[in-house]
Design an enzyme around this catalytic site. Structure first.
Site, PDB file in Angstrom:
ATOM      1  N   TYR A   1      41.910  80.758  15.616  1.00  0.00           N
ATOM      2  CA  TYR A   1      42.460  80.240  16.871  1.00  0.00           C
ATOM      3  C   TYR A   1      41.517  79.199  17.449  1.00  0.00           C
ATOM      4  CZ  TYR A   1      46.860  81.712  18.701  1.00  0.00           C
ATOM      5  OH  TYR A   1      48.204  81.794  18.943  1.00  0.00           O
TER       6      TYR A   1
ATOM      7  N   THR B   1      56.094  62.418  11.979  1.00  0.00           N
ATOM      8  CA  THR B   1      55.852  63.613  11.186  1.00  0.00           C
ATOM      9  C   THR B   1      54.807  63.228  10.150  1.00  0.00           C
ATOM     10  OG1 THR B   1      57.560  63.029   9.603  1.00  0.00           O
ATOM     11  CG2 THR B   1      58.234  64.453  11.410  1.00  0.00           C
TER      12      THR B   1
ATOM     13  N   GLU C   1      42.421  76.922  20.535  1.00  0.00           N
ATOM     14  CA  GLU C   1      43.051  76.184  21.644  1.00  0.00           C
ATOM     15  C   GLU C   1      42.050  75.219  22.260  1.00  0.00           C
ATOM     16  OE1 GLU C   1      44.560  79.166  24.299  1.00  0.00           O
ATOM     17  OE2 GLU C   1      46.455  79.324  23.218  1.00  0.00           O
TER      18      GLU C   1
ATOM     19  N   LYS D   1      56.920  63.305   5.554  1.00  0.00           N
ATOM     20  CA  LYS D   1      57.984  62.526   4.901  1.00  0.00           C
ATOM     21  C   LYS D   1      57.328  61.496   3.975  1.00  0.00           C
ATOM     22  CE  LYS D   1      61.114  63.834   8.605  1.00  0.00           C
ATOM     23  NZ  LYS D   1      61.915  63.431   9.767  1.00  0.00           N
TER      24      LYS D   1
ATOM     25  N   ARG E   1      53.743  69.745   6.431  1.00  0.00           N
ATOM     26  CA  ARG E   1      54.685  69.693   7.551  1.00  0.00           C
ATOM     27  C   ARG E   1      53.885  69.697   8.837  1.00  0.00           C
ATOM     28  NH1 ARG E   1      59.549  70.495   5.130  1.00  0.00           N
ATOM     29  NH2 ARG E   1      60.630  69.866   6.994  1.00  0.00           N
TER      30      ARG E   1
ATOM     31  N   ASP F   1      58.957  56.142  17.039  1.00  0.00           N
ATOM     32  CA  ASP F   1      58.943  57.371  16.241  1.00  0.00           C
ATOM     33  C   ASP F   1      59.072  56.961  14.780  1.00  0.00           C
ATOM     34  OD1 ASP F   1      59.545  59.650  14.823  1.00  0.00           O
ATOM     35  OD2 ASP F   1      60.969  60.445  16.290  1.00  0.00           O
TER      36      ASP F   1
HETATM   37  C1  LIG Z   1      62.316  64.099  10.929  1.00  0.00           C
HETATM   38  C2  LIG Z   1      62.306  63.410  12.241  1.00  0.00           C
HETATM   39  C3  LIG Z   1      61.793  64.017  13.409  1.00  0.00           C
HETATM   40  C4  LIG Z   1      61.501  65.485  13.539  1.00  0.00           C
HETATM   41  O1  LIG Z   1      60.693  66.115  12.746  1.00  0.00           O
HETATM   42  P1  LIG Z   1      60.680  67.702  12.537  1.00  0.00           P
HETATM   43  O2  LIG Z   1      59.377  67.842  11.855  1.00  0.00           O
HETATM   44  O3  LIG Z   1      61.863  68.035  11.709  1.00  0.00           O
HETATM   45  O4  LIG Z   1      60.696  68.352  13.880  1.00  0.00           O
HETATM   46  C5  LIG Z   1      61.697  63.256  14.559  1.00  0.00           C
HETATM   47  N1  LIG Z   1      62.084  61.973  14.593  1.00  0.00           N
HETATM   48  C6  LIG Z   1      62.610  61.365  13.508  1.00  0.00           C
HETATM   49  C7  LIG Z   1      63.035  59.944  13.621  1.00  0.00           C
HETATM   50  C8  LIG Z   1      62.757  62.057  12.311  1.00  0.00           C
HETATM   51  O5  LIG Z   1      63.308  61.447  11.257  1.00  0.00           O
END
Ligand SMILES: *Cc1c(COP(=O)(O)O)cnc(C)c1O
Length: 420
Positions: free
Chosen positions: A56, A228, A58, A231, A237, A202
């Protein structure tokens, strides 16, 4: 003698052990075309399956609420330093559990409940967390979604500007999950400045392309960047928020204690590993290959009479409009899965069909590129996709393709998996 016996997974829980082993085989023997998925390296897997999950911590490096942080502080500092160097940002927070919590923290940092916000509508490839009505972000904020132009399916900046002037949003999101073209961050920033909004880019889908230099970077254009890590960036993750020094405090406070408790240190370590991998010259070549493969796959599909939204791609994904192929997205995706090619059905812009069985499929080349596949394999893939979509109920044909797919896959073992 240890106090407790500590047998391996296969002994403690043969059910889960077997399912993991079967998933390893599935990921090895099938072609992964889901645009948001990838294969992490063995090194990333090792870090994310480590004892760091036990701790932990925080707070942030040097300012923790629990003792025993001598090593965790170093892990998180390494992760942050590497990400800052990789993207050229002043500040990064690597603690968000995933992309959605990262985005939630951005709202908390800049908005009050009920504030106006804008993002791309979900049916056009925006993300739920950009203010869509079923998401907490659409419930707690006044969301005014923008869309694509009907004429060419590119971002409708006239609409973005008109909505921004009308609703004066606190926050504008740009970033998409199913858009095959380059996002013009500068145009978004100009609009955000005209109305005094914060722009958040994003880059969840394209972070690896940005890091690899094959997509323009939003750094120094958007005030805040979320992503994220799993990807195209090929990490565990997880999620991250990057920003200028000016917004660093607000972002950190919003992540902890605003949205989350203790960070997932095993994930932080794996992010550090992924950032190290992404800073190597080979990663630039990898990012290039992702885009080259997407273009090659686009060419192969166009040559077989498929329609692609916007006519092609600049990035890692294609949105295929199946309308003229007389099949909808779901049965097409199911047939492809049976043929060993895994993708998802997806709405096309202005889709007349319902989201559960939309008119398109979305395919991406991040994962096949991680296996080292190239243009020749993309040509074979296009041929298989064409055959499967043309005869979605011919189970003998689909099984034959699945066999050929498995044979091809044997020559391109994915990183991180040793199939026993
Ligand atoms: C995949 C994605 C997310 C969210 O990610 P999670 O890890 O699934 O919560 C947010 N914004 C965009 C544009 C995405 O493609």
């Amino acid at each position: 003698m240890p106090m407790l016996s500590d047998p391996p997974l296969a002994v403690v829980d043969p059910d889960i052990a077997s399912l993991i082993q079967q998933e390893e085989r599935r990921e090895t023997h099938k072609i992964r075309l889901i645009a948001s998925e990838n294969y992490v390296s063995r090194a990333v897997l090792e870090a994310s399956g480590s004892v760091l999950t036990n701790k932990y911590s925080e707070g942030y490096s040097g300012k923790r609420y629990y003792e025993g942080q001598q090593l965790i502080d170093q892990v998180e500092t390494l992760a942050c330093d590497r990400v800052k160097a990789l993207f050229g940002v002043d500040h990064v927070n690597v603690q968000p559990y995933s992309g959605s919590p990262a985005n939630l923290a951005v709202y908390l940092a800049f908005c009050e409940p009920g504030d106006s916000i804008m993002g791309m509508g979900l049916p056009f490839g925006g993300h739920l967390t950009h203010g869509w009505n079923v998401s907490i972000t659409g419930r707690y904020f006044q969301s005014h979604p923008y869309g694509l132009r009907p004429s060419d399916h590119r971002i409708d900046f006239d609409q973005v500007r008109a909505l921004a002037k009308e609703h004066r949003p606190r926050l504008i999101w740009c970033g998409l999950s199913a858009y095959p073209r380059v996002v013009d961050f500068g145009e978004f920033r100009a609009i955000a400045d005209e109305v005094g909004a914060i722009l958040c880019a994003d880059i969840a889908h394209i972070a690896g392309l940005v890091a690899g230099g094959v997509h323009p970077s939003p750094v120094k254009v958007a005030q805040v960047i979320t992503t994220t890590t799993h990807k195209t960036l090929r990490g565990p993750r997880g999620g991250m928020i990057m920003c200028d020094e000016e917004h660093a405090k607000a972002i950190d406070k919003a992540v902890f204690p605003g949205v989350q408790g203790g960070p997932h240190n095993h994930t932080t370590a794996a992010i550090a590993v992924a950032a190290r991998e992404a800073s190597q010259p080979e990663f630039k070549a990898y990012a290039r290959r992702i885009v080259d493969n997407a273009k090659a796959l686009a060419e192969g599909l166009l040559g077989r009479g498929f329609d692609l939204i916007t006519g092609g791609t600049d990035n890692h994904l294609l949105l295929v409009d199946l309308t003229r192929k007389s099949i909808s997205g779901r049965p097409a995706a199911r047939a492809l899965d049976a043929a060993g090619i895994v993708c998802n059905c997806n709405a096309i812009p202005f889709d007349p069909r319902k989201p559960f069985d939309p008119s398109g499929i979305r395919v991406g080349t991040a994962a096949v590129s991680s296996r080292g596949m190239g243009k020749d394999e993309m040509a074979r893939l296009a041929a298989w996709i064409d055959q499967a979509v043309a005869s979605p109920t011919d189970s003998a044909l689909l099984a034959r393709i699945a066999g050929e797919v498995q044979e091809l896959c044997a020559s391109f073992p994915p990183p991180g998996i040793v199939v026993g």
